[in-house]
Design a protein around this motif. Structure first.
Motif, PDB file in Angstrom:
ATOM      1  N   ALA A 296       0.825  -1.211   0.000  1.00  0.00           N
ATOM      2  CA  ALA A 296       0.000   0.000   0.000  1.00  0.00           C
ATOM      3  C   ALA A 296       0.860   1.262   0.000  1.00  0.00           C
ATOM      4  CB  ALA A 296      -0.926   0.000   1.212  1.00  0.00           C
ATOM      5  N   ARG A 297       2.096   1.147   0.473  1.00  0.00           N
ATOM      6  CA  ARG A 297       2.990   2.305   0.504  1.00  0.00           C
ATOM      7  C   ARG A 297       3.857   2.401  -0.748  1.00  0.00           C
ATOM      8  NH1 ARG A 297       4.047   4.705   5.747  1.00  0.00           N
ATOM      9  NH2 ARG A 297       2.902   3.642   7.414  1.00  0.00           N
ATOM     10  N   TRP A 298       4.299   1.235  -1.268  1.00  0.00           N
ATOM     11  CA  TRP A 298       5.340   1.254  -2.298  1.00  0.00           C
ATOM     12  C   TRP A 298       4.950   0.602  -3.624  1.00  0.00           C
ATOM     13  CZ3 TRP A 298       7.327   1.032   2.813  1.00  0.00           C
ATOM     14  CH2 TRP A 298       8.217   2.064   3.124  1.00  0.00           C
ATOM     15  N   ALA A 299       3.719   0.169  -3.796  1.00  0.00           N
ATOM     16  CA  ALA A 299       3.314  -0.370  -5.096  1.00  0.00           C
ATOM     17  C   ALA A 299       3.348   0.736  -6.144  1.00  0.00           C
ATOM     18  CB  ALA A 299       1.915  -0.961  -4.997  1.00  0.00           C
ATOM     19  N   PRO A 300       3.483   0.380  -7.438  1.00  0.00           N
ATOM     20  CA  PRO A 300       3.515   1.416  -8.497  1.00  0.00           C
ATOM     21  C   PRO A 300       2.349   2.383  -8.360  1.00  0.00           C
ATOM     22  CG  PRO A 300       4.077  -0.719  -9.399  1.00  0.00           C
ATOM     23  CD  PRO A 300       3.649  -0.976  -7.986  1.00  0.00           C
ATOM     24  N   TYR A 301       2.662   3.672  -8.449  1.00  0.00           N
ATOM     25  CA  TYR A 301       1.724   4.723  -8.057  1.00  0.00           C
ATOM     26  C   TYR A 301       1.015   5.332  -9.255  1.00  0.00           C
ATOM     27  CZ  TYR A 301       0.081   8.899  -5.532  1.00  0.00           C
ATOM     28  OH  TYR A 301      -0.684   9.893  -4.968  1.00  0.00           O
ATOM     29  N   ARG A 302      -0.298   5.303  -9.195  1.00  0.00           N
ATOM     30  CA  ARG A 302      -1.182   5.968 -10.155  1.00  0.00           C
ATOM     31  C   ARG A 302      -0.962   5.548 -11.604  1.00  0.00           C
ATOM     32  NH1 ARG A 302      -2.658  12.130  -8.228  1.00  0.00           N
ATOM     33  NH2 ARG A 302      -3.538  11.531  -6.216  1.00  0.00           N
ATOM     34  N   VAL A 303      -0.670   4.276 -11.803  1.00  0.00           N
ATOM     35  CA  VAL A 303      -0.688   3.676 -13.134  1.00  0.00           C
ATOM     36  C   VAL A 303      -1.445   2.352 -13.009  1.00  0.00           C
ATOM     37  CG1 VAL A 303       1.450   4.708 -13.998  1.00  0.00           C
ATOM     38  CG2 VAL A 303       1.547   2.530 -12.754  1.00  0.00           C
ATOM     39  N   PRO A 304      -1.972   1.817 -14.119  1.00  0.00           N
ATOM     40  CA  PRO A 304      -2.568   0.475 -14.033  1.00  0.00           C
ATOM     41  C   PRO A 304      -1.521  -0.512 -13.521  1.00  0.00           C
ATOM     42  CG  PRO A 304      -3.133   1.530 -16.114  1.00  0.00           C
ATOM     43  CD  PRO A 304      -2.098   2.408 -15.466  1.00  0.00           C
ATOM     44  N   ALA A 305      -1.835  -1.237 -12.475  1.00  0.00           N
ATOM     45  CA  ALA A 305      -0.865  -2.139 -11.869  1.00  0.00           C
ATOM     46  C   ALA A 305      -1.570  -3.334 -11.255  1.00  0.00           C
ATOM     47  CB  ALA A 305      -0.040  -1.418 -10.805  1.00  0.00           C
ATOM     48  N   LEU A 338       1.085 -17.378 -14.637  1.00  0.00           N
ATOM     49  CA  LEU A 338       0.265 -16.279 -14.116  1.00  0.00           C
ATOM     50  C   LEU A 338       0.874 -14.932 -14.472  1.00  0.00           C
ATOM     51  CD1 LEU A 338      -2.046 -15.144 -12.419  1.00  0.00           C
ATOM     52  CD2 LEU A 338      -0.600 -15.441 -10.383  1.00  0.00           C
ATOM     53  N   VAL A 339       2.177 -14.808 -14.325  1.00  0.00           N
ATOM     54  CA  VAL A 339       2.839 -13.541 -14.659  1.00  0.00           C
ATOM     55  C   VAL A 339       2.661 -13.217 -16.139  1.00  0.00           C
ATOM     56  CG1 VAL A 339       5.071 -12.373 -14.827  1.00  0.00           C
ATOM     57  CG2 VAL A 339       4.499 -13.682 -12.774  1.00  0.00           C
ATOM     58  N   ALA A 340       2.912 -14.191 -16.987  1.00  0.00           N
ATOM     59  CA  ALA A 340       2.789 -13.962 -18.428  1.00  0.00           C
ATOM     60  C   ALA A 340       1.371 -13.571 -18.806  1.00  0.00           C
ATOM     61  CB  ALA A 340       3.223 -15.212 -19.192  1.00  0.00           C
ATOM     62  N   ALA A 341       0.390 -14.301 -18.291  1.00  0.00           N
ATOM     63  CA  ALA A 341      -1.006 -13.996 -18.618  1.00  0.00           C
ATOM     64  C   ALA A 341      -1.398 -12.612 -18.099  1.00  0.00           C
ATOM     65  CB  ALA A 341      -1.922 -15.070 -18.026  1.00  0.00           C
ATOM     66  N   THR A 342      -0.926 -12.260 -16.915  1.00  0.00           N
ATOM     67  CA  THR A 342      -1.287 -10.968 -16.326  1.00  0.00           C
ATOM     68  C   THR A 342      -0.683  -9.815 -17.106  1.00  0.00           C
ATOM     69  OG1 THR A 342      -1.390 -12.005 -14.133  1.00  0.00           O
ATOM     70  CG2 THR A 342      -1.266  -9.609 -14.209  1.00  0.00           C
ATOM     71  N   VAL A 343       0.601  -9.935 -17.463  1.00  0.00           N
ATOM     72  CA  VAL A 343       1.241  -8.822 -18.172  1.00  0.00           C
ATOM     73  C   VAL A 343       0.676  -8.670 -19.578  1.00  0.00           C
ATOM     74  CG1 VAL A 343       3.212 -10.102 -19.120  1.00  0.00           C
ATOM     75  CG2 VAL A 343       3.435  -7.676 -18.607  1.00  0.00           C
ATOM     76  N   LEU A 344       0.354  -9.775 -20.237  1.00  0.00           N
ATOM     77  CA  LEU A 344      -0.222  -9.669 -21.580  1.00  0.00           C
ATOM     78  C   LEU A 344      -1.620  -9.064 -21.521  1.00  0.00           C
ATOM     79  CD1 LEU A 344       1.012 -13.063 -23.087  1.00  0.00           C
ATOM     80  CD2 LEU A 344       1.872 -10.755 -23.582  1.00  0.00           C
ATOM     81  N   ARG A 345      -2.364  -9.419 -20.495  1.00  0.00           N
ATOM     82  CA  ARG A 345      -3.691  -8.815 -20.333  1.00  0.00           C
ATOM     83  C   ARG A 345      -3.573  -7.323 -20.029  1.00  0.00           C
ATOM     84  NH1 ARG A 345      -5.209 -11.573 -16.384  1.00  0.00           N
ATOM     85  NH2 ARG A 345      -5.098 -10.070 -14.683  1.00  0.00           N
ATOM     86  N   LEU A 346      -2.639  -6.968 -19.157  1.00  0.00           N
ATOM     87  CA  LEU A 346      -2.460  -5.567 -18.799  1.00  0.00           C
ATOM     88  C   LEU A 346      -1.978  -4.762 -20.004  1.00  0.00           C
ATOM     89  CD1 LEU A 346      -2.701  -3.798 -16.244  1.00  0.00           C
ATOM     90  CD2 LEU A 346      -0.274  -4.225 -15.825  1.00  0.00           C
TER      91      LEU A 346
END
Length: 366
Positions: A296-305, A338-346
């Motif tokens: 909640a403090r350090w995740a990528p900020y204000r972009v789709p993530a 899971l990583v591959a599917a998530t990044v391709l979807r994003l």
């Protein structure tokens, strides 16, 4: 504590020394607060450690950067010596700041630096401090550290307490100076996926073999994959890229890395500076996030993530640099598929991205 003495224009003006003494990612997260200070001052000088100096030079609003290694913050601290303290005093006296604003994370103390800056002659100092600061601070901002507030917002709150705010039209997102250097000779045309496997701490690293499998999955699905890393990570990036990705390990400067990320449809990174750099250029991020610090403090900020990793694992909140749990389950449980599917979807769902400088800041300038 007393407020700051206003300049003739009614705002705290003059030269402001802004301190953020840790990593490149943390310096980038200070960007909105820096722009707020720049909007109400004549000059902003940023004091960083050796890991954050290059990032500070990329922030809109920063006029000069000075580097000094704070032994109470640096992960590999040197002894604090009198010559080292005198060097800081010399650097600060040359600047003669009207005000210093010290940015820290919740697990860091602002008071050692406040003491040294006071000894160097800085008359007004603002910082967050849970501990009683006595006469070390003129503006002591107190926050509820039981609430996980994103780091950019926590720092912006201190800037506001010191009398500064974002200029009209600035939405408070992360940003870097533009234009960025050309990198198509390294990456080919935009639209690829960036994978950054390196981290500053082993506890935050997804295993290299899983990274390599994810690169292969994405390549077989038709994605062009670019693997990035520091010069000392060349063996890692070569392993991860394998025969399926473009290996840029050790090839790029930080501005060039920003440009590589700017051309990406999405990026994969751990809790590390390149994740914040991706956010600063507006690129969606799949964040492989170990819960040793709060997402909640350090995740990528204000972009789709999308944050992947068990955020309730036993290592949660330990701040560990080396995983304290056998098998590193918080991240090793995340599958390459899971990583591959998530990044391709994003990447597929991301629309056109703005590439302008921060509002109120001319490209290539403050």
């Amino acid at each position: 504590m007393t407020g700051l003495r206003p300049a003739s224009n009614g705002r705290p003006g003059g030269t402001v020394l802004v301190a953020r003494s840790d990593s490149a990612g943390d310096v980038l997260l200070a960007g909105p607060a820096v722009r707020a200070i720049a909007a109400g001052s004549r000059e902003v000088v940023m004091l960083t450690g050796p890991h954050g100096a290059a990032a500070a030079g990329m922030l809109p609003g920063v006029d000069r950067v000075i580097e000094w290694r704070a032994p109470w913050i640096d992960p590999d601290p040197l002894p604090l010596t009198r010559p080292q303290v005198e060097r800081l005093a010399c650097l600060v006296s040359r600047i003669a700041p009207d005000l210093a604003v010290i940015f820290t994370s919740f697990h860091q103390s602002s008071l050692p630096l406040a003491l040294l800056l006071r000894m160097a002659g800085v008359r007004q100092i603002a910082a967050i401090s849970e501990d009683y600061p006595g006469s070390l601070l003129d503006v002591r901002h107190i926050v509820d550290e039981t609430v996980d507030v994103p780091e950019p917002e926590r720092m912006l709150a201190l800037a506001r307490a010191a009398g500064f705010d974002l200029p009209p039209g600035d939405r408070g997102h992360l940003a870097v100076r533009r234009p960025l250097p050309p990198v198509e000779h390294l990456t080919g045309p935009p639209g690829y996926v960036v994978v950054h496997p390196g981290t500053s701490a082993p506890a935050r690293a997804w295993p290299p073999a899983l990274h390599a499998r994810a690169v292969r999955e994405m390549a077989l699905a038709g994605a062009r994959v670019v693997v990035t890393g520091d010069p000392d990570e060349r063996a890692l990036t070569a392993q991860v890229a394998g025969g399926h990705g473009i290996d840029l390990g050790g090839v790029t400067t930080l501005p060039e890395l920003a440009a590589v990320l700017d051309g990406a449809a999405a990026a994969v990174a751990g809790d590390t500076g390149p994740a914040q750099l991706a956010a600063a250029v507006g690129t969606p991020v799949v964040s492989l996030f170990a819960p040793v610090v709060p997402a909640a403090r350090w995740a990528p900020y204000r972009v789709p993530a999308v944050v992947l990793g068990d955020q309730h694992a036993p290592c949660r909140g330990t701040g560990a640099r080396v995983c304290p749990v056998a098998g590193h389950p918080c991240l090793s449980s995340v599958t390459p598929e899971l990583v591959a599917a998530t990044v391709l979807r994003l990447a597929g769902s991301a629309g056109p991205r703005a590439t302008t400088a921060a509002p109120g800041v001319k490209e290539g300038s403050r």
